[in-house]
Design an enzyme around this catalytic site. Structure first.
Site, short mmCIF file in Angstrom:
data_model
loop_
_atom_site.label_atom_id
_atom_site.label_comp_id
_atom_site.label_asym_id
_atom_site.label_seq_id
_atom_site.Cartn_x
_atom_site.Cartn_y
_atom_site.Cartn_z
N VAL A 179 0.92 -1.15 0.00
CA VAL A 179 0.00 0.00 0.00
C VAL A 179 0.95 1.19 0.00
O VAL A 179 1.52 1.55 1.03
CB VAL A 179 -0.95 -0.02 1.22
CG1 VAL A 179 -1.83 1.21 1.22
CG2 VAL A 179 -1.80 -1.29 1.21
N PRO A 180 1.17 1.79 -1.19
CA PRO A 180 2.35 2.60 -1.47
C PRO A 180 2.39 4.00 -0.85
O PRO A 180 2.32 5.02 -1.55
CB PRO A 180 2.35 2.67 -2.99
CG PRO A 180 0.90 2.63 -3.35
CD PRO A 180 0.29 1.68 -2.35
N CYS A 181 2.57 4.08 0.46
CA CYS A 181 2.63 5.39 1.12
C CYS A 181 3.87 6.17 0.68
O CYS A 181 3.92 7.39 0.84
CB CYS A 181 2.54 5.26 2.63
SG CYS A 181 3.67 4.10 3.37
N HIS A 182 4.85 5.49 0.07
CA HIS A 182 6.00 6.22 -0.46
C HIS A 182 5.60 7.14 -1.62
O HIS A 182 6.34 8.04 -1.97
CB HIS A 182 7.12 5.25 -0.90
CG HIS A 182 6.72 4.30 -1.97
ND1 HIS A 182 6.02 3.13 -1.71
CD2 HIS A 182 6.92 4.33 -3.32
CE1 HIS A 182 5.83 2.48 -2.85
NE2 HIS A 182 6.36 3.19 -3.83
#
Length: 185
Positions: free
Chosen positions: A148-151
């Site tokens: 879950v790409p919080c980057h």
């Protein structure tokens, strides 16, 4: 606490795997991948396992050959090799709820590889345009970073913002996805 009855499968299986950004702890339940922890050296690993034990009420079982973890491990390896742009994994969302879950689900489905979104824009997408700080809190509590790409969430002025895995890890992931230039050395 017992993780399972006689003959039953463990409720939570975990393993530490090497990656281009260092060791990752992956944990899965029968519902799917439930947790990813960056920099999974012994102290981080132990803290992540304690949190899983407390939050899920069961003893996580180390299972490096687990069929539950095999596909996440394969897909992460393909991502780091530049061969995969989405993970398409079954996810167990039980470690997040409410607004945080809503934001993380929008992030997972609505911010594709190679793109970024601002905290405020993500807040607006879930109907809370004033909620940029709350989005930041959701990113900070993301139990499934990378997948879950919080980057991919950045500041509106172009700054990187924060990142639980550290800003250098965030830079590396954004460079891998072509958002930032690869470092010179």
């Amino acid at each position: 606490m017992n993780s399972c009855g006689a003959g039953a499968e463990p409720a939570v299986e975990w393993s530490v795997v090497e990656s281009a950004i260092g060791p990752l702890l992956l944990a899965a339940t029968p519902a799917g991948l439930v947790s990813v922890a960056f920099h999974a050296r012994p102290d981080v690993r132990d803290a992540a396992l304690a949190q899983l034990r407390t939050r899920l009420g069961t003893e996580p079982v180390e299972a490096p050959g687990s069929p539950r973890l095999a596909e996440p491990i394969r897909r992460l390896a393909a991502y780091f090799a530049g061969e995969r742009q989405d993970f398409g994994l079954e996810l167990d969302w039980s470690l997040t709820a409410g607004f945080h879950r809503e934001v993380l689900r929008e992030l997972e489905s609505g911010v594709p590889y190679g793109t970024v979104v601002g905290y405020g824009e993500l807040a607006a997408r879930v109907g809370r345009p004033e909620g940029a700080q709350a989005v930041g809190a959701a990113m900070g509590s993301n139990p499934l970073p990378l997948v879950v790409p919080c980057h991919r969430v950045v500041e509106s002025d172009g700054g990187l913002g924060g990142f639980g895995g550290g800003l250098e890890t965030k830079r590396q992931l954004l460079a891998l996805e072509g958002v930032l230039p690869q470092p010179l050395f």
